[in-house]
Design a protein around this motif. Structure first.
Motif, PDB file in Angstrom:
ATOM      1  N   ILE A 141       0.640  -1.125   0.407  1.00 52.93           N
ATOM      2  CA  ILE A 141       0.446   0.052  -0.172  1.00 52.93           C
ATOM      3  C   ILE A 141       0.922   1.278  -0.366  1.00 52.93           C
ATOM      4  N   PRO A 142       0.840   2.187  -1.246  1.00 50.55           N
ATOM      5  CA  PRO A 142       2.190   3.049  -0.880  1.00 50.55           C
ATOM      6  C   PRO A 142       1.169   4.180  -0.823  1.00 50.55           C
ATOM      7  N   PRO A 143       2.347   4.920   0.166  1.00 45.82           N
ATOM      8  CA  PRO A 143       2.234   5.761   0.947  1.00 45.82           C
ATOM      9  C   PRO A 143       0.699   7.191   0.311  1.00 45.82           C
ATOM     10  N   GLU A 144       0.894   7.008  -1.190  1.00 41.99           N
ATOM     11  CA  GLU A 144       0.225   7.953  -1.590  1.00 41.99           C
ATOM     12  C   GLU A 144      -1.345   7.574  -1.247  1.00 41.99           C
ATOM     13  N   SER A 145      -1.170   6.274  -0.988  1.00 44.08           N
ATOM     14  CA  SER A 145      -2.999   5.298  -0.410  1.00 44.08           C
ATOM     15  C   SER A 145      -3.147   4.833   0.589  1.00 44.08           C
ATOM     16  N   LEU A 146      -2.644   5.503   1.415  1.00 43.21           N
ATOM     17  CA  LEU A 146      -2.940   5.270   2.567  1.00 43.21           C
ATOM     18  C   LEU A 146      -3.644   6.756   3.371  1.00 43.21           C
ATOM     19  N   GLN A 147      -4.621   6.447   5.104  1.00 44.88           N
ATOM     20  CA  GLN A 147      -4.873   7.538   5.105  1.00 44.88           C
ATOM     21  C   GLN A 147      -3.953   8.689   4.908  1.00 44.88           C
ATOM     22  N   GLN A 148      -5.043   9.882   5.276  1.00 48.66           N
ATOM     23  CA  GLN A 148      -4.138  11.307   5.269  1.00 48.66           C
ATOM     24  C   GLN A 148      -4.441  12.339   6.178  1.00 48.66           C
ATOM     25  N   PRO A 149      -3.728  12.577   6.710  1.00 49.18           N
ATOM     26  CA  PRO A 149      -2.145  13.104   6.960  1.00 49.18           C
ATOM     27  C   PRO A 149      -1.793  11.440   7.332  1.00 49.18           C
ATOM     28  N   ALA A 150      -0.699  11.117   6.226  1.00 54.28           N
ATOM     29  CA  ALA A 150       0.169  10.491   7.097  1.00 54.28           C
ATOM     30  C   ALA A 150       1.353  10.187   7.084  1.00 54.28           C
ATOM     31  N   LYS A 151       2.245   9.924   8.286  1.00 56.16           N
ATOM     32  CA  LYS A 151       3.488  10.015   8.477  1.00 56.16           C
ATOM     33  C   LYS A 151       4.407   8.956   8.991  1.00 56.16           C
ATOM     34  N   LEU A 152       5.435   8.731   8.588  1.00 51.37           N
ATOM     35  CA  LEU A 152       6.485   8.027   8.816  1.00 51.37           C
ATOM     36  C   LEU A 152       7.837   8.036  10.093  1.00 51.37           C
ATOM     37  N   GLN A 153       6.981   7.125  10.770  1.00 54.83           N
ATOM     38  CA  GLN A 153       7.791   6.658  12.111  1.00 54.83           C
ATOM     39  C   GLN A 153       8.741   5.826  12.452  1.00 54.83           C
ATOM     40  N   HIS A 154       9.689   6.007  13.632  1.00 57.15           N
ATOM     41  CA  HIS A 154      10.129   4.774  14.096  1.00 57.15           C
ATOM     42  C   HIS A 154       9.240   3.597  14.871  1.00 57.15           C
ATOM     43  N   ALA A 155       9.622   2.704  15.233  1.00 61.01           N
ATOM     44  CA  ALA A 155       8.040   1.953  16.278  1.00 61.01           C
ATOM     45  C   ALA A 155       8.730   2.008  17.587  1.00 61.01           C
ATOM     46  N   ASP A 156       9.841   3.117  18.349  1.00 60.30           N
ATOM     47  CA  ASP A 156      10.291   2.755  19.831  1.00 60.30           C
ATOM     48  C   ASP A 156      10.494   4.217  19.977  1.00 60.30           C
TER      49      ASP A 156
ATOM     50  N   TYR B 203       4.230 -11.553  -8.948  1.00 61.93           N
ATOM     51  CA  TYR B 203       3.475 -10.834  -9.165  1.00 61.93           C
ATOM     52  C   TYR B 203       2.801  -9.925  -7.787  1.00 61.93           C
ATOM     53  N   THR B 204       2.554  -8.592  -7.859  1.00 59.66           N
ATOM     54  CA  THR B 204       2.792  -8.109  -7.217  1.00 59.66           C
ATOM     55  C   THR B 204       1.354  -7.506  -7.134  1.00 59.66           C
ATOM     56  N   LEU B 205       0.454  -7.035  -5.834  1.00 65.24           N
ATOM     57  CA  LEU B 205      -1.020  -6.233  -5.850  1.00 65.24           C
ATOM     58  C   LEU B 205      -0.762  -4.760  -4.919  1.00 65.24           C
ATOM     59  N   VAL B 206      -1.139  -4.052  -5.879  1.00 67.53           N
ATOM     60  CA  VAL B 206      -0.882  -2.243  -4.851  1.00 67.53           C
ATOM     61  C   VAL B 206      -2.443  -2.234  -4.922  1.00 67.53           C
ATOM     62  N   GLY B 207      -2.538  -1.847  -2.905  1.00 68.10           N
ATOM     63  CA  GLY B 207      -3.636  -1.738  -2.218  1.00 68.10           C
ATOM     64  C   GLY B 207      -3.952  -0.267  -1.881  1.00 68.10           C
ATOM     65  N   SER B 208      -5.457   0.165  -1.087  1.00 68.68           N
ATOM     66  CA  SER B 208      -5.276   1.477  -0.679  1.00 68.68           C
ATOM     67  C   SER B 208      -6.175   1.130   0.290  1.00 68.68           C
ATOM     68  N   ILE B 209      -6.009   2.472   1.086  1.00 68.17           N
ATOM     69  CA  ILE B 209      -6.892   2.120   2.286  1.00 68.17           C
ATOM     70  C   ILE B 209      -7.627   3.950   2.170  1.00 68.17           C
ATOM     71  N   SER B 210      -7.101   4.484   1.447  1.00 67.52           N
ATOM     72  CA  SER B 210      -7.243   5.804   1.098  1.00 67.52           C
ATOM     73  C   SER B 210      -9.449   6.293   1.030  1.00 67.52           C
ATOM     74  N   GLU B 211      -9.854   5.149   2.314  1.00 64.24           N
ATOM     75  CA  GLU B 211     -11.261   5.698   2.187  1.00 64.24           C
ATOM     76  C   GLU B 211     -12.207   5.461   3.734  1.00 64.24           C
ATOM     77  N   PRO B 212     -13.289   5.671   4.256  1.00 64.76           N
ATOM     78  CA  PRO B 212     -13.702   5.363   5.446  1.00 64.76           C
ATOM     79  C   PRO B 212     -14.103   4.133   5.600  1.00 64.76           C
ATOM     80  N   GLY B 213     -13.649   3.011   6.164  1.00 60.50           N
ATOM     81  CA  GLY B 213     -14.133   2.121   6.830  1.00 60.50           C
ATOM     82  C   GLY B 213     -12.766   0.841   6.093  1.00 60.50           C
ATOM     83  N   LEU B 214     -12.049   1.430   5.588  1.00 58.98           N
ATOM     84  CA  LEU B 214     -10.810   0.628   5.386  1.00 58.98           C
ATOM     85  C   LEU B 214      -9.558   0.747   6.226  1.00 58.98           C
TER      86      LEU B 214
END
Length: 221
Positions: free
Chosen positions: A109-124, A201-212
């Motif tokens: 799921i590429p960054p532009e297809s995440l719920q926005q605004p989104a940011k990448l952070q360190h897990a710890d 074979y690669t699938l591209v996903g998106s979660i940029s909508e309500p309920g996802l």
């Protein structure tokens, strides 16, 4: 998610299997050849569904095996576009969120297809990371900065969490063996090409909508 694909192939049965029923031997050989393999522009083969037609078998000079042209239907994993799937987050990187559904891991799921605004952070420590900064990808998570009347709340996409996503694109790569591009290709270049080998074979996903997104976002109070 799963489809039946009609296929045709010529199956070779060695002489020591002649005592078995022909259908059983052919079914075993087809599964050996295709199961868990990606067929270009078809999908990930799962298992043989049925055999629809057997043509005449032939034994060629110098080869004691039988060769039979077989028409069959095979169960294939090939989600249609806009289908909703549920998987688990495998890892996070600057390329996006990598998802697994157990038997298939090449989902991103590429960054532009995440719920926005989104940011990448360190897990710890969770300092914000900017694109291009080297870091340990195994310790990164994507975060949805969910806006409410009380302010922004960080919703973390933790490794192992269940996630619901929509399939928006797919990519097939022909991974058939090819000869060297030039006679001057060095061993180091060949090694580098192997390391950069793409998934067939690669699938591209998106979660940029309500309920996802993470199931916990929509089920927890």
């Amino acid at each position: 998610m799963f489809v039946l694909v009609e296929m045709t192939d010529t199956v070779r049965i060695p002489p020591w299997q002649f005592e078995r029923a022909l259908n059983e031997s052919i079914a075993e050989e087809l599964n050996k050849k295709l199961a868990n393999k990606v067929v270009y522009n078809v999908g990930l083969c799962i298992c043989l569904y049925d055999i629809t037609k057997l043509e005449d078998s032939y034994i060629f000079p110098g080869d004691g095996a039988s060769h039979t042209k077989v028409h069959f239907r095979y169960m294939v994993f090939h989600p249609f576009l806009d289908e909703i799937l549920i998987g688990q987050i495998k890892s996070c990187s600057q390329d996006g969120v990598h998802v697994s559904i157990g038997f298939f891991d090449d989902i991103v799921i590429p960054p532009e297809s995440l719920q926005q605004p989104a940011k990448l952070q360190h897990a710890d420590l969770f300092p914000s990371l900017t694109l291009g900064v080297a870091s340990d990808e195994a310790e990164q998570v994507w975060v949805w900065e969910y806006e409410t009347e009380e302010g922004a709340h960080d919703l973390y996409m933790d490794i192992g969490e269940e996630i619901r996503f929509r399939v928006v694109d797919e990519t097939f790569v022909d991974t058939s063996p090819t000869g060297p591009s030039s006679a001057e290709a060095s061993t180091s270049n060949a090694t580098e090409e192997v390391q950069k080998k793409e998934a067939p074979y690669t699938l591209v996903g998106s979660i940029s909508e309500p309920g996802l997104g993470l199931l916990s976002w929509w089920t927890n109070s």
